[in-house]
Motif scaffolding. Structure first.
Motif, PDB file in Angstrom:
ATOM      1  N   GLY A 230       0.776  -1.238   0.000  1.00  0.00           N
ATOM      2  CA  GLY A 230       0.000   0.000   0.000  1.00  0.00           C
ATOM      3  C   GLY A 230       0.800   1.275   0.000  1.00  0.00           C
ATOM      4  N   HIS A 231       2.071   1.219  -0.373  1.00  0.00           N
ATOM      5  CA  HIS A 231       2.908   2.414  -0.351  1.00  0.00           C
ATOM      6  C   HIS A 231       2.750   3.285  -1.592  1.00  0.00           C
ATOM      7  CE1 HIS A 231       5.178   1.572   3.353  1.00  0.00           C
ATOM      8  NE2 HIS A 231       4.913   0.319   3.038  1.00  0.00           N
ATOM      9  N   SER A 232       1.656   3.126  -2.294  1.00  0.00           N
ATOM     10  CA  SER A 232       1.337   3.983  -3.430  1.00  0.00           C
ATOM     11  C   SER A 232      -0.132   4.360  -3.326  1.00  0.00           C
ATOM     12  CB  SER A 232       1.584   3.248  -4.755  1.00  0.00           C
ATOM     13  OG  SER A 232       1.083   4.025  -5.829  1.00  0.00           O
ATOM     14  N   GLU A 233      -0.428   5.607  -3.593  1.00  0.00           N
ATOM     15  CA  GLU A 233      -1.824   6.044  -3.568  1.00  0.00           C
ATOM     16  C   GLU A 233      -2.581   5.551  -4.802  1.00  0.00           C
ATOM     17  OE1 GLU A 233      -2.045  10.245  -2.933  1.00  0.00           O
ATOM     18  OE2 GLU A 233      -0.875  10.153  -1.078  1.00  0.00           O
ATOM     19  N   GLN A 234      -1.865   5.012  -5.782  1.00  0.00           N
ATOM     20  CA  GLN A 234      -2.492   4.564  -7.023  1.00  0.00           C
ATOM     21  C   GLN A 234      -3.139   3.188  -6.918  1.00  0.00           C
ATOM     22  OE1 GLN A 234       0.138   4.785 -10.376  1.00  0.00           O
ATOM     23  NE2 GLN A 234       1.083   6.650  -9.624  1.00  0.00           N
TER      24      GLN A 234
ATOM     25  N   SER B 161      -3.715  -1.664  -0.866  1.00  0.00           N
ATOM     26  CA  SER B 161      -2.886  -2.731  -0.311  1.00  0.00           C
ATOM     27  C   SER B 161      -3.353  -4.060  -0.876  1.00  0.00           C
ATOM     28  CB  SER B 161      -3.007  -2.769   1.218  1.00  0.00           C
ATOM     29  OG  SER B 161      -2.534  -1.581   1.779  1.00  0.00           O
TER      30      SER B 161
END
Length: 90
Positions: free
Chosen positions: A60-64, A67
């Motif tokens: 989940g380390h991307s807002e795109q 997770s």
């Protein structure tokens, strides 16, 4: 002869399902530079990514992408059911 034809049909169906799943996982992979999305490939009967940061993206380390986008993309096909580990980190 029937056995060989049957095995050929099974392999073709499995290869098609692997390609479809690879496409779905690739399409849901977040894009910054495009390296993670381009890192997906099929090795034998397994879909793999050699991206150094695919684990972080999947967490989940991307807002795109949400997770566990990898697991969600794989399980989006109702014909696929897990029979073991879906994502294995090296």
């Amino acid at each position: 002869m029937i056995k060989e034809a049957f095995e050929k049909e099974i392999k073709a169906a499995k290869d098609k399902k692997l390609r479809e799943t690879l496409q779905r996982v690739s399409n849901t992979t977040p894009i910054d530079t495009g390296a993670a999305r381009a890192s997906w490939k099929i090795e034998g009967d397994t879909i793999v990514s050699d991206s150094e940061y695919i684990r972080e993206l999947n967490l989940g380390h991307s807002e795109q992408a949400p997770s566990y986008f990898i697991e969600k993309a794989i399980l989006a096909d109702p014909a696929l059911t897990p029979n073991g580990t879906i994502v294995l980190m090296k």
